[in-house]
Write a protein that holds these residues in place. Structure first.
Motif, short mmCIF file in Angstrom:
data_model
loop_
_atom_site.label_atom_id
_atom_site.label_comp_id
_atom_site.label_asym_id
_atom_site.label_seq_id
_atom_site.Cartn_x
_atom_site.Cartn_y
_atom_site.Cartn_z
N GLU A 83 -12.80 20.60 -23.12
CA GLU A 83 -12.75 19.26 -23.73
C GLU A 83 -13.98 19.02 -24.61
O GLU A 83 -13.88 18.47 -25.71
CB GLU A 83 -12.67 18.17 -22.66
N GLU A 84 -15.15 19.46 -24.11
CA GLU A 84 -16.39 19.22 -24.85
C GLU A 84 -16.47 20.10 -26.10
O GLU A 84 -16.93 19.66 -27.15
CB GLU A 84 -17.61 19.49 -23.95
N THR A 90 -4.84 15.43 -22.95
CA THR A 90 -6.25 15.03 -22.95
C THR A 90 -6.92 15.39 -24.28
O THR A 90 -7.59 14.55 -24.87
CB THR A 90 -7.02 15.78 -21.82
N LYS A 134 -14.45 18.71 -28.96
CA LYS A 134 -15.16 17.60 -29.59
C LYS A 134 -16.28 18.11 -30.51
O LYS A 134 -16.43 17.65 -31.63
CB LYS A 134 -15.76 16.71 -28.50
N GLN A 136 -6.10 13.36 -27.24
CA GLN A 136 -6.69 12.01 -27.19
C GLN A 136 -8.19 12.05 -27.42
O GLN A 136 -8.81 11.06 -27.78
CB GLN A 136 -6.39 11.35 -25.84
N THR A 137 -8.77 13.23 -27.21
CA THR A 137 -10.23 13.38 -27.34
C THR A 137 -10.64 13.56 -28.80
O THR A 137 -11.67 13.05 -29.23
CB THR A 137 -10.70 14.64 -26.55
#
Lengths: 192, 254
Positions: free
Chosen positions: B154-155, B189, B158, B192-193
């Motif tokens: 996830e990071e 997820t 981003k 949406q991130t």
């Protein structure tokens, strides 16, 4: 003679490939003495508007383009650069088409990437193109709707995806990457 | 309306397509150029080519077929595999590719993303991320899924966006090859991130799986290999199926 104006950051290879597939001869140049002999110019562009304007300035091509009297087609950034001003880098553009280019509001995924349908009014560039045809787009900035608009597309909001003022035409999508109908747009331009 | 993209992925080794691709009327089923043309005709919205050899001696072969593919197809295509420098990118783009994808090299040198985006625009940079659920976390793997990194998926997604990525190609190692559907929770997820397009990859086995990924996540595109190559799911049939669920798709001109 058909010329592709190559200012150093356009997607020249793709446009050249479509022209090859149409068995059309052309030159690729940024040299004003060569471009002056052209009876049609394709102006593809990707990347940053301020970079494109700086390059056109360095190449001494700004007044030349503004005064060009034969068919001229700007593609993607090429179309945006033909407008008055863009929010991308707060850049003053060629001011051929009196329209402002704005950044999409951050209400959806940006850039607007992929195939999207277009609606056009009757014009030579879209000859034999059905209403609602999908073209391939990749952009974060858009031209507002305006009196010179020849086709619209909707993403986040309705925007102008093709313009015409006299001999100057512009398309926001990439005809060179839009399969058969994209090729048809290029063909229509060649027939102008 | 913006259409959801269907993207066949072709693995290339020394200029040849590997994994059986079963198209009728193909003189040479290992020829990337013929296959690319066939997929365009069938209505693929885009193509991804991954050069899985990607050694230095192979670069010349790579550039040769990229050039030929660009000459015959008029839909966007991405080339990935072994890209380590801006010069590598320049050579591929000059041959007519629209985008490049970087994976391990972006993890090892994240600023490569920025450098490429600066020179060619973000729209050109696809950051491919291989992810696996391990120790109760989604972790990024490199080197074709062999090496675990310290990055949390996830990071990293981003970060890649912040550094200038134009798209993310997210492959779930857990789902890849299993044909049991895409990694829906993770894709939900991630979409949406980040605010850039995400291409879902890994797990497609049926038409329903494609419908699921577009219904339950904000994925902009879905990528698959074997279901297309083995003719398990013909692209026109897939698009007709997705239409039934009001998923916007593009039909190719016949």
């Amino acid at each position: 003679m058909l010329a592709i104006l190559d200012y150093g950051a356009g997607n020249v290879a793709s446009v050249a490939n479509v022209l090859h597939s149409l068995n059309t001869e052309f030159v690729v140049s940024s040299d004003i003495t060569i471009l002056q002999q052209a009876d049609k110019i394709l102006f593809p562009g990707v990347g940053h508007a301020s970079f494109a304007m700086n390059r056109l300035h360095e190449l001494n091509l700004i007044p030349f383009i503004q005064n060009f009297e034969k068919p001229f087609l700007g593609i993607c950034l090429g179309m945006q650069v033909m407008c008055t001003h863009t929010e991308e880098g707060n850049t003053e553009c060629l001011n051929i088409i009196p329209v402002k280019v704005k950044k999409f509001p951050p209400e959806d995924i940006i850039p607007h990437t992929g195939w999207n349908e277009t609606l056009h009014n009757e014009n030579m560039l879209f000859k034999d193109i059905p209403q609602g045809t999908d073209f391939y787009f990749v952009h974060s900035y858009y031209a507002e709707k305006n009196p010179y608009c020849r086709a619209t597309c909707t993403y986040i909001l309705e925007f102008c995806c093709a313009v015409q003022k006299e001999n100057f035409w512009g398309v926001q999508f990439h005809p060179e990457k839009s399969a058969e109908y994209g090729k048809k747009i290029i063909q229509n331009f060649l027939s102008l | 309306m913006l259409k959801k993209r269907i993207i066949p992925c072709l693995d290339i080794k020394a200029g040849r397509v590997v994994k059986g691709v079963q198209f009728e009327n193909l003189k040479d089923s290992g020829d990337p150029v013929e296959l690319a043309y066939q997929y365009m005709q069938e209505g693929a919205d885009e193509l991804v080519f991954l050069d899985i050899t990607a050694t230095q001696d192979n670069r010349k072969t790579l550039l040769e077929w990229v050039k030929k593919v660009a000459q015959v197809i008029q839909i966007p295509f991405t080339v990935g595999g072994g890209i380590r420098t801006v010069q590598d990118v320049e050579a591929i783009i000059d041959c007519g590719a629209d985008k490049i994808s970087i994976n391990s090299s972006a993890v090892q040198n994240p600023y490569l993303i920025t450098e490429i985006a600066k020179q060619f625009g973000s729209q050109c940079v696809v950051v491919a991320i291989d992810t696996k659920y391990i120790h109760e976390k989604n972790k990024v793997f490199i080197a074709g899924g062999r090496i675990e990194t310290n990055l949390i998926t996830e990071e990293w997604c981003k970060t890649a966006q912040e550094l200038g990525a134009g798209e993310i190609l997210l492959t779930s190692i857990d789902h890849d090859g299993a044909k049991k559907g895409f990694a829906l929770d993770l894709l939900k997820t991630i979409t949406q991130t980040v605010s850039i397009p995400v291409i879902a990859s890994g797990g497609a086995g049926t038409k329903e799986h494609f419908a699921e990924v577009f219904i339950h996540t904000k994925a902009s595109a879905a990528l698959a290999a074997s279901v297309f190559h083995n003719k398990i799911i013909p692209i026109p049939e897939l698009k007709a199926f997705l239409s039934q669920y009001s998923i916007p798709v593009r039909y190719a001109k016949n």
